[in-house]
Write a protein that holds these residues in place. Structure first.
Motif, PDB file in Angstrom:
ATOM      1  N   SER A 526       0.828  -1.203   0.000  1.00  0.00           N
ATOM      2  CA  SER A 526       0.000   0.000   0.000  1.00  0.00           C
ATOM      3  C   SER A 526       0.863   1.255   0.000  1.00  0.00           C
ATOM      4  O   SER A 526       0.578   2.215  -0.727  1.00  0.00           O
ATOM      5  CB  SER A 526      -0.922  -0.011   1.229  1.00  0.00           C
ATOM      6  N   ALA A 527       1.914   1.248   0.811  1.00  0.00           N
ATOM      7  CA  ALA A 527       2.776   2.418   0.902  1.00  0.00           C
ATOM      8  C   ALA A 527       3.556   2.643  -0.386  1.00  0.00           C
ATOM      9  O   ALA A 527       3.751   3.784  -0.814  1.00  0.00           O
ATOM     10  CB  ALA A 527       3.744   2.277   2.081  1.00  0.00           C
ATOM     11  N   VAL A 528       3.986   1.549  -1.003  1.00  0.00           N
ATOM     12  CA  VAL A 528       4.815   1.695  -2.199  1.00  0.00           C
ATOM     13  C   VAL A 528       3.974   2.003  -3.439  1.00  0.00           C
ATOM     14  O   VAL A 528       4.311   2.883  -4.232  1.00  0.00           O
ATOM     15  CB  VAL A 528       5.635   0.407  -2.433  1.00  0.00           C
ATOM     16  N   LEU A 529       2.860   1.306  -3.581  1.00  0.00           N
ATOM     17  CA  LEU A 529       2.092   1.404  -4.822  1.00  0.00           C
ATOM     18  C   LEU A 529       0.995   2.454  -4.763  1.00  0.00           C
ATOM     19  O   LEU A 529       0.628   3.028  -5.785  1.00  0.00           O
ATOM     20  CB  LEU A 529       1.463   0.042  -5.153  1.00  0.00           C
ATOM     21  N   GLY A 530       0.445   2.664  -3.538  1.00  0.00           N
ATOM     22  CA  GLY A 530      -0.698   3.544  -3.446  1.00  0.00           C
ATOM     23  C   GLY A 530      -1.843   2.988  -4.274  1.00  0.00           C
ATOM     24  O   GLY A 530      -1.748   1.912  -4.873  1.00  0.00           O
TER      25      GLY A 530
END
Length: 649
Positions: A526-530
């Motif tokens: 979630s943090a990397v890809l959004g």
């Protein structure tokens, strides 16, 4: 809440005598430091205090009306228990103001030795719910260093419900994984983060890849995807104080005197100004600038104000002060193992209960496969890793009925991390499961142990997350009604043998499966890809992994609470060593990350080998073809975990 000058304690880290003097001169109310043994900072030989210096440090602090706490927060092996007894006797003579402990065995030893020093629960005890706090209070714990993933709202609730003193990290180096639940360094390097020797694999560079191995780089913010920024709560002191936090803890026992001095001075001034005039308080711009200019990593408030997302991580790695290690290949089946040639004599407990095979499964099809291929016990429940769904009560009832047809027992498990939400749900769940009458409940932390004792009459078992590393911890669990304990995944064969010789309970060992290196509240994908459509769209149908620079791929499994469970790159396989583990009562396959056909075949092979070990004894010979068969069907390469090492340090 009416504040006084003693409402808040400013607690400073100390690694050397110079730091001790500077921290106290700068205004610390209390300091914490470690001896030359049993503390969590064991890499530096020029730091920490020998016995003579401990005595001098206590006198120096007390002469200046400053409290001094000593960290005794390592997991202890059976061979170290006598040394721990000796150390505790010395500390009782020296009378510091508290001991900060992790291993549950110290609770047993404190009673045995009539230790009068107050005991504080280390952050490595991973205390995150009121049930755990109440259990610790029963054993004399007066303060908990709560886990780093707790928000201030949760801390306030915990304090109000239990009255326990709360110690909270306010500044310094943080970990990405839940305290006491990170096994990466211990399994990969034989240097345990629970024994003060973490080599910080969380600071390595990684690439995020999908299930096919394709690198997902479109929105990649940088390679250091697990590298947490330093905690800094300077801008939020009023919230900290009003949340009822007793002790403001600064991290950094290996930091220099100048570094510690500056931080203590800044927080000292801020705390004093707030207590003197709360409504008129504002931050000091110069102090904030000094903190910023002197920082090591960039700052974050971590979980204090809620889930931080990308703000938690320093993706560039540019401000990382030191890399302790670099990525290496995990131990494969061809790696030499340290296994004693002489077989340990089976202990009485194991002989009485026979050789049982337990399998943990994720779904009904895998349960059927395990039952059909010789599992004595099947574990269900706990975390459900997407796309799998949590077991409903109706499905658990059906599973119990189905397993009964194979004469297989069902034991229901609870999650490893159980904060406020999970505790509320589990109160209802445990009471309902009790009525379904499975064959037992396996709990994963001491809070759930207390809750299960209150709400259930089922036999209780303790999972590996309770970090059973010595027989006194087993005895402590037994005194609370546990009937079987699972050995720590960081224990080597030699340490397992010592534990078996002294255990008062049957012990289980995980011998095969996909093991978790870390548990994170931080969601890496979630943090990397959004996502433009909400983070749930990212994990609904997709699988992810972190690829390290050694080419090892670590799957990320996401549970129903959105926690990330980072797996080791290789699946554990101790099939060739079953004969040397004769004292084990129950052998477990962690099969929740396998398909039903894989669960069936792996169960059948271990069933066959355990039966042959028992029937053939000295005439038993391991069949290499079986290992080849296992390797061919597994989703990942097989490895031997801690059996690479003689002892885990």
């Amino acid at each position: 809440m009416r504040l006084t000058p003693t409402s808040v304690e400013l607690l400073a880290p100390v690694g050397t005598w110079e730091v001790l003097e500077e921290a106290i001169a700068a205004g610390a109310d209390a300091v914490y430091l470690g001896g030359k043994r049993f503390n969590m900072r064991m890499h530096r030989t020029d730091a920490n205090f020998d016995d003579e210096m401990l005595a001098k440090a206590i006198k120096y602090a007390h002469d200046r009306n400053v409290l001094l706490y000593i960290t005794v927060n390592n997991l202890i092996s059976d061979r170290e228990l006598d040394s721990m007894r000796s150390y505790l006797r010395l500390l009782e003579e020296l009378q510091p103001d508290a001991l900060i402990i992790q291993d549950l065995a110290v609770l047993e030893l404190a009673r045995e030795l009539n230790i009068t020093i107050p005991l504080h629960a280390s952050v490595m005890m991973n205390t995150h719910n009121e049930h755990a706090v109440r259990t610790l209070q029963d054993y004399g714990i007066s303060r908990v260093v709560v886990n780093r993933e707790m928000t201030l709202s949760q801390v306030r609730l915990l304090k109000e419900r239990t009255g326990i003193e709360v110690e909270y990290f306010i500044h310094g180096d943080m970990c990405v994984a839940h305290g006491g639940q990170c096994l990466h360094s211990g399994v990969l390097f034989g240097q345990s983060s629970n024994r003060g020797r973490c080599l910080k694999g969380c600071r390595w560079p990684y690439q995020l890849v999908d299930a096919t191995g394709k690198v997902l780089s479109d929105r990649d913010p940088g390679p250091y995807k697990l590298a947490v920024k330093d905690m800094c709560m300077y801008l939020h002191l009023p919230e900290l104080i009003q949340a009822g936090v007793t002790s403001f803890k600064i991290e950094g026992r290996m930091r220099t005197a100048a570094f510690v001095k500056r931080i203590v001075q800044v927080y000292r001034r801020a705390i004093d100004r707030y207590i003197a005039d709360p409504t008129g308080y504002t931050i000091d711009p110069q102090d904030w600038q000094d903190l910023n200019e002197g920082r090591s990593r960039d700052f974050s408030t971590c979980y204090a104000l809620g889930k931080p997302g990308t703000e938690l991580i320093g993706y560039s790695g540019e401000r990382e002060p030191r890399f302790f290690s670099q990525a290496v290949k995990e131990a494969s089946m061809s790696t030499s193992a340290f296994v004693p040639k002489a077989l340990p004599a089976p202990n009485t407990m194991a002989a009485d209960t026979g050789k049982e095979l337990a399998v943990r499964v994720a779904d009904r099809a895998s349960l059927t496969a395990a039952c059909q291929h010789g599992a004595n016990i099947v574990y269900i429940g706990g975390e459900a890793f997407k796309p799998a769904k949590p077991w409903t009560l109706a499905e658990i009832a059906e599973a119990i009925d189905e397993a009964a047809a194979y004469n297989t027992r069902i034991i229901v498990t609870t999650p490893r991390i159980t904060t406020e939400r999970e505790c509320g749900e589990l109160e209802q769940f445990i009471a309902a499961v009790d009525r379904l009458k499975p064959h037992g409940l396996m709990v994963s932390n001491i809070g759930m142990l207390r809750l299960a004792r209150q709400l259930s009459s089922l036999p209780l078992e303790a999972d590996f997350s309770l970090n059973v590393f010595n027989h006194l911890t087993v005895r402590w669990l037994q005194s609370l009604g546990v009937t079987k304990a699972t050995i720590s995944l960081e224990a080597t064969q030699e340490q397992i043998t010592d534990l078996l010789d002294n255990s008062s309970l049957p012990l289980e060992l995980i011998v095969h499966g996909s093991l978790e290196a870390m548990v994170l509240d931080h969601c890496v994908p979630s943090a990397v890809l959004g996502s433009d459509y909400g983070c749930h769209t990212l994990c609904q149908d997709n699988q992810y992994a972190l690829l390290d620079t050694a080419g090892e791929r670590h799957p990320i499994k996401i549970d129903q609470y959105c926690r990330n469970h980072l797996l080791f790159a290789k699946d554990l396989c101790l099939l060739p060593y079953l004969q040397s583990l004769a004292g084990i009562s129950r052998y477990r396959i962690e099969g929740q990350h396998y398909t039903a056909p894989q669960v069936g075949l792996i169960t059948a092979i271990y069933r066959q080998e355990l039966d042959q070990c028992a029937s053939q004894q000295e005439d038993y010979h391991f069949d290499q073809a079986l290992l080849d068969k296992l390797a061919a069907i597994g989703p990942r390469e097989l490895g031997i975990g801690t059996f690479r090492y003689r002892v885990s340090r």
